[in-house]
Design a protein around this motif. Structure first.
Motif, PDB file in Angstrom:
ATOM      1  N   ALA A  90       0.833  -1.203   0.000  1.00 57.26           N
ATOM      2  CA  ALA A  90       0.000   0.000   0.000  1.00 57.26           C
ATOM      3  C   ALA A  90       0.868   1.253   0.000  1.00 57.26           C
ATOM      4  O   ALA A  90       0.572   2.228  -0.702  1.00 57.26           O
ATOM      5  N   VAL A  91       1.958   1.231   0.772  1.00 60.86           N
ATOM      6  CA  VAL A  91       2.898   2.359   0.779  1.00 60.86           C
ATOM      7  C   VAL A  91       3.519   2.542  -0.602  1.00 60.86           C
ATOM      8  O   VAL A  91       3.642   3.665  -1.097  1.00 60.86           O
ATOM      9  N   ALA A  92       3.906   1.444  -1.236  1.00 60.98           N
ATOM     10  CA  ALA A  92       4.508   1.528  -2.567  1.00 60.98           C
ATOM     11  C   ALA A  92       3.552   2.173  -3.563  1.00 60.98           C
ATOM     12  O   ALA A  92       3.950   3.012  -4.386  1.00 60.98           O
ATOM     13  N   ILE A  93       2.276   1.803  -3.503  1.00 57.48           N
ATOM     14  CA  ILE A  93       1.283   2.376  -4.415  1.00 57.48           C
ATOM     15  C   ILE A  93       1.088   3.859  -4.126  1.00 57.48           C
ATOM     16  O   ILE A  93       0.982   4.687  -5.048  1.00 57.48           O
ATOM     17  N   ALA A  94       1.040   4.226  -2.850  1.00 57.10           N
ATOM     18  CA  ALA A  94       0.903   5.634  -2.476  1.00 57.10           C
ATOM     19  C   ALA A  94       2.085   6.456  -2.979  1.00 57.10           C
ATOM     20  O   ALA A  94       1.922   7.570  -3.491  1.00 57.10           O
ATOM     21  N   LEU A  95       3.289   5.903  -2.866  1.00 53.57           N
ATOM     22  CA  LEU A  95       4.482   6.596  -3.363  1.00 53.57           C
ATOM     23  C   LEU A  95       4.454   6.734  -4.880  1.00 53.57           C
ATOM     24  O   LEU A  95       4.851   7.770  -5.434  1.00 53.57           O
ATOM     25  N   ALA A  96       3.965   5.697  -5.556  1.00 55.60           N
ATOM     26  CA  ALA A  96       3.836   5.768  -7.017  1.00 55.60           C
ATOM     27  C   ALA A  96       2.845   6.855  -7.418  1.00 55.60           C
ATOM     28  O   ALA A  96       3.056   7.579  -8.402  1.00 55.60           O
ATOM     29  N   ALA A  97       1.774   7.001  -6.634  1.00 56.71           N
ATOM     30  CA  ALA A  97       0.794   8.046  -6.918  1.00 56.71           C
ATOM     31  C   ALA A  97       1.408   9.435  -6.741  1.00 56.71           C
ATOM     32  O   ALA A  97       1.182  10.335  -7.560  1.00 56.71           O
ATOM     33  N   GLU A  98       2.177   9.607  -5.686  1.00 54.79           N
ATOM     34  CA  GLU A  98       2.856  10.892  -5.473  1.00 54.79           C
ATOM     35  C   GLU A  98       3.803  11.205  -6.635  1.00 54.79           C
ATOM     36  O   GLU A  98       3.863  12.339  -7.124  1.00 54.79           O
ATOM     37  N   GLN A  99       4.545  10.190  -7.080  1.00 53.30           N
ATOM     38  CA  GLN A  99       5.481  10.391  -8.190  1.00 53.30           C
ATOM     39  C   GLN A  99       4.729  10.715  -9.473  1.00 53.30           C
ATOM     40  O   GLN A  99       5.137  11.591 -10.242  1.00 53.30           O
ATOM     41  N   SER A 100       3.611  10.036  -9.699  1.00 55.71           N
ATOM     42  CA  SER A 100       2.814  10.297 -10.893  1.00 55.71           C
ATOM     43  C   SER A 100       2.297  11.731 -10.903  1.00 55.71           C
ATOM     44  O   SER A 100       2.333  12.412 -11.934  1.00 55.71           O
ATOM     45  N   ALA A 101       1.805  12.186  -9.750  1.00 55.48           N
ATOM     46  CA  ALA A 101       1.295  13.557  -9.663  1.00 55.48           C
ATOM     47  C   ALA A 101       2.398  14.574  -9.940  1.00 55.48           C
ATOM     48  O   ALA A 101       2.171  15.605 -10.577  1.00 55.48           O
TER      49      ALA A 101
END
Length: 329
Positions: free
Chosen positions: A306-317
């Motif tokens: 879940a943390v990895a996905i959240a970090l990917a979302a931050e990077q995408s934004a």
């Protein structure tokens, strides 16, 4: 089983409210740097208050410690407890970055202690019922989901929620509930696309998850919402849709296509009156897993992903384009 609490803020009080209700559990101290808060929580579960973790551990010798501290403090405490052979129930998110999360997971494995992360949405009855109905194929093969989570801007004791270096922001702290839930329903995520709008008074995020099995989930998270705390979800399959809105109903609303009626059949799955809240059921489940050595509903590995996905979302934004999850594997 002796269970202690460190951190007597909102979540610490929630744990204190529930911990003494669990059969076979003995509350074994509450620790907080603010003595007044520690005493208030300790009184709630009829145990002693401490302002030093070292003193609590020496005096109480707990089997389990519930870590209810701000996210940026999780790692050091978890590493300390693991080295002492103490089982850990830690609030979500497990950590602010994947490296810390993996180190925490590895330390607990190394010292033979259990690490549980409080992704409590899995224990909310409407969410749990919906997940079961998806699994049972009630709406056919579910392929699309939309989840929302809106609330006021949280106020930590020292304003730590406003410091993204400490809280991680709305995706890491709030939306991560729905990230974990969507992954529990649809499986592993292939790519993430996100956008964030923020100011001093609000932070709004929109995230699209594309799963390896081609399912799609869109997630909305909002800090600064002027209305009541609101959660919603829709999960659609080729035979129907499951819908829930926390402000509209206490029941799970399932609409299944009918061969006889164009509008279909409306099936209500009522939410039974609950003797305990979801935090109680979460704690009781984790305690049972420690006693019996069983696998939890939500694991430390789930929390890391879940943390990895959240970090990917931050990077995408930040990049303004989709991010492949292989980067975070």
């Amino acid at each position: 089983m002796k269970v202690s609490i460190i951190g007597a803020g909102t979540m610490g009080m929630m744990y204190a409210h529930n911990i003494a209700k669990i059969k076979g559990v003995q509350p074994a101290g509450v620790c907080d740097v603010d003595r007044e808060r520690a005493e208030r929580a300790a009184q709630l579960c009829q145990t002693s208050a401490y302002t030093s973790l070292e003193d609590l551990l020496a005096q109480e010798q707990p089997d389990v410690v519930c870590v209810c501290l701000p996210t940026h403090l999780h790692k050091d405490i978890v590493m300390t407890l693991a080295a002492k052979g103490i089982h850990i129930i830690c609030e979500k998110p497990i950590a602010l970055n994947l490296e810390d999360a993996r180190e925490m997971q590895a330390a607990c494995d190394q010292h033979g202690v259990r690490l549980f992360i409080g992704h409590v949405v899995r224990f909310f009855p409407n969410y749990r019922d919906a997940a079961q109905k998806v699994k049972d194929g009630v709406i056919g093969e579910a392929g699309v989901a939309h989840l929302k989570r809106f609330g006021s801007f949280p106020q930590g004791s020292d304003g730590w929620y406003h410091d993204r270096a400490k809280s991680g922001g709305v995706i890491m702290d709030l939306m991560i509930h729905d990230i974990d839930y969507a992954r529990a329903i649809f499986g592993e995520v292939e790519s993430v696309y996100a956008a964030i709008s923020r100011s001093d008074q609000m932070e709004y995020a929109q995230v699209t998850l594309k799963f390896k099995n081609k399912r799609i989930a869109t997630l909305s998270g909002y800090w600064g919402y002027p209305g009541p705390f609101t959660t919603e979800f829709e999960i659609a399959g080729e035979k129907g849709i499951i819908r829930f809105n926390s402000n509209e109903t206490l029941s799970l609303n399932v609409k299944v296509q009918s061969k006889d009626q164009d509008l279909g059949e409306r099936v209500q799955v009522p939410r039974s009156p609950m003797m305990y809240d979801p935090y109680y059921y979460e704690l009781a489940h984790f305690i049972q897993c420690i006693r019996e050595g069983t696998t939890p509903i939500v694991s430390a590995e789930d929390a890391c992903k879940a943390v990895a996905i959240a970090l990917a979302a931050e990077q995408s934004a930040e990049l303004g384009k989709p991010v492949n999850m292989e980067v975070f594997s």
